[in-house]
Scaffold this motif. Structure first.
Motif, mmCIF file in Angstrom:
data_model
loop_
_atom_site.group_PDB
_atom_site.id
_atom_site.type_symbol
_atom_site.label_atom_id
_atom_site.label_comp_id
_atom_site.label_asym_id
_atom_site.label_seq_id
_atom_site.Cartn_x
_atom_site.Cartn_y
_atom_site.Cartn_z
ATOM 1 N N ASP A 164 48.845 -0.472 46.045
ATOM 2 C CA ASP A 164 48.040 -0.957 47.161
ATOM 3 C C ASP A 164 46.866 -1.727 46.563
ATOM 4 N N GLY A 165 47.110 -2.961 46.176
ATOM 5 C CA GLY A 165 46.128 -3.763 45.460
ATOM 6 C C GLY A 165 46.737 -4.291 44.179
ATOM 7 N N THR A 166 45.888 -4.613 43.226
ATOM 8 C CA THR A 166 46.358 -5.210 41.971
ATOM 9 C C THR A 166 46.446 -4.221 40.821
ATOM 10 N N THR A 167 45.923 -3.012 41.010
ATOM 11 C CA THR A 167 45.916 -2.014 39.937
ATOM 12 C C THR A 167 47.200 -1.197 39.959
ATOM 13 N N PRO A 168 47.908 -1.052 38.825
ATOM 14 C CA PRO A 168 49.109 -0.212 38.792
ATOM 15 C C PRO A 168 48.802 1.220 39.237
ATOM 16 N N VAL A 169 49.799 1.884 39.767
ATOM 17 C CA VAL A 169 49.648 3.234 40.284
ATOM 18 C C VAL A 169 50.624 4.151 39.562
ATOM 19 N N LEU A 170 50.241 5.406 39.384
ATOM 20 C CA LEU A 170 51.115 6.399 38.769
ATOM 21 C C LEU A 170 51.527 7.401 39.837
ATOM 22 N N LEU A 171 52.832 7.588 39.988
ATOM 23 C CA LEU A 171 53.380 8.478 41.009
ATOM 24 C C LEU A 171 54.160 9.611 40.356
ATOM 25 N N PHE A 172 54.053 10.794 40.944
ATOM 26 C CA PHE A 172 54.921 11.921 40.590
ATOM 27 C C PHE A 172 55.975 12.019 41.681
ATOM 28 N N VAL A 173 57.239 11.950 41.283
ATOM 29 C CA VAL A 173 58.338 11.953 42.247
ATOM 30 C C VAL A 173 59.216 13.172 41.980
ATOM 31 N N ALA A 174 59.413 13.999 43.012
ATOM 32 C CA ALA A 174 60.259 15.185 42.889
ATOM 33 C C ALA A 174 61.322 15.160 43.977
ATOM 34 N N ALA A 175 62.591 15.221 43.568
ATOM 35 C CA ALA A 175 63.713 15.298 44.502
ATOM 36 C C ALA A 175 64.228 16.734 44.496
ATOM 37 N N LEU A 176 64.441 17.309 45.691
ATOM 38 C CA LEU A 176 64.748 18.734 45.801
ATOM 39 C C LEU A 176 65.877 18.966 46.795
ATOM 40 N N ARG A 177 66.664 20.010 46.527
ATOM 41 C CA ARG A 177 67.718 20.404 47.451
ATOM 42 C C ARG A 177 68.148 21.825 47.139
ATOM 43 N N HIS A 178 68.835 22.425 48.100
ATOM 44 C CA HIS A 178 69.479 23.711 47.864
ATOM 45 C C HIS A 178 70.840 23.465 47.229
ATOM 46 N N PRO A 179 71.330 24.368 46.389
ATOM 47 C CA PRO A 179 72.606 24.147 45.704
ATOM 48 C C PRO A 179 73.721 23.865 46.699
ATOM 49 N N GLY A 180 74.511 22.842 46.419
ATOM 50 C CA GLY A 180 75.613 22.479 47.291
ATOM 51 C C GLY A 180 75.242 21.591 48.433
ATOM 52 N N ASN A 181 73.938 21.366 48.662
ATOM 53 C CA ASN A 181 73.500 20.499 49.754
ATOM 54 C C ASN A 181 73.209 19.116 49.178
ATOM 55 N N THR A 182 73.923 18.122 49.631
ATOM 56 C CA THR A 182 73.759 16.774 49.117
ATOM 57 C C THR A 182 72.767 15.959 49.925
ATOM 58 N N GLY A 183 71.966 16.653 50.749
ATOM 59 C CA GLY A 183 70.892 15.966 51.444
ATOM 60 C C GLY A 183 71.273 15.366 52.767
ATOM 61 N N ARG A 184 72.440 15.745 53.314
ATOM 62 C CA ARG A 184 72.842 15.149 54.588
ATOM 63 C C ARG A 184 71.973 15.650 55.738
ATOM 64 N N LYS A 185 71.406 16.862 55.553
ATOM 65 C CA LYS A 185 70.542 17.416 56.584
ATOM 66 C C LYS A 185 69.100 17.359 56.097
ATOM 67 N N ALA A 186 68.226 16.882 56.946
ATOM 68 C CA ALA A 186 66.813 16.776 56.587
ATOM 69 C C ALA A 186 66.099 18.076 56.885
ATOM 70 N N ILE A 187 65.072 18.370 56.099
ATOM 71 C CA ILE A 187 64.241 19.537 56.359
ATOM 72 C C ILE A 187 63.264 19.208 57.474
ATOM 73 N N SER A 188 63.144 20.100 58.406
ATOM 74 C CA SER A 188 62.212 19.866 59.523
ATOM 75 C C SER A 188 60.865 20.480 59.229
#
Length: 203
Positions: free
Chosen positions: A179-203
């Motif tokens: 958001d601007g001209t300065t680079p940004v550092l992000l922490f990205v974490a992808a999570l799921r329960h075993p066997g769940n390929t993400g078809r259902k979203a967490i509410s």
């Protein structure tokens, strides 16, 4: 896409009573034995960390001069700059020494048996793509700078401080940019329960 603002995080005591942490989210939200939790802790004095049997932990320095973590026979880790991280077993007896005053750290704690996670740091100078497919939720936390996150529907969120964008597969491909001209550092974490390929979203 749900925005979680640093100013709204809930303060809770450490498990061992040695300090306070600001809880960002926990799944399930009311469970003591959670599947995963993200929090932001300010460490003001040296001492032991709480132990979390059967959990993996990732700690990321957000602010301050840093910390030295002593894992006993498992070695040490020194975090001096925002964005440096340490991944370790939550069952390890861990003590913390401050390098030069208080430090703020992002903590991701994930059950070894009830969850799967993939966590990484992304330095963004030009637009970067992050995929949400295959995961129940993808958490994007701003570590340094300020970022804009746009989902496939064209919704745009601006993150700064230690704000978090909580995304699910319905958000599709995410475009992250400074958001601007300065680079940004992000922490990205992808999570799921075993066997769940993400078809259902967490509410």
């Amino acid at each position: 896409m749900i925005l979680l603002r640093e100013a709204e995080y809930i303060t809770v005591p450490w498990k061992n009573g040695g300090g306070l942490t600001r809880e960002i989210l926990k799944v399930p939200a009311t469970a003591t034995a959670f599947d995963w939790r993200l929090s932001l802790a300010t460490i003001e004095q040296p001492g032991p960390f709480s132990t979390f049997e059967d959990y993996d932990r990732t700690l990321v320095l957000v602010r301050g001069a840093g910390v030295e973590l002593d894992f006993g026979s498992h070695g040490r880790a020194i975090l001096r700059a925002p964005g440096q991280l340490a991944a370790f077993d939550g069952s390890w007896a861990t003590s913390c020494t401050l390098l030069d005053g208080p430090s703020s750290d992002l903590n991701l704690i994930v059950s070894k048996t009830r969850a799967e996670a993939r966590a990484r740091l992304v330095r963004v100078a030009t637009p970067e793509i992050i995929h949400t497919a295959g995961w129940e939720e993808t958490l994007i936390c701003c570590i340094t700078g300020a970022a804009q996150i746009e989902n496939a529907a064209g919704e745009i969120a601006t993150l700064s401080g230690a704000d978090v964008a909580r995304c699910n597969p319905d958000d599709g491909v995410l475009t992250c940019a400074p958001d601007g001209t300065t680079p940004v550092l992000l922490f990205v974490a992808a999570l799921r329960h075993p066997g769940n390929t993400g078809r259902k979203a967490i509410s």
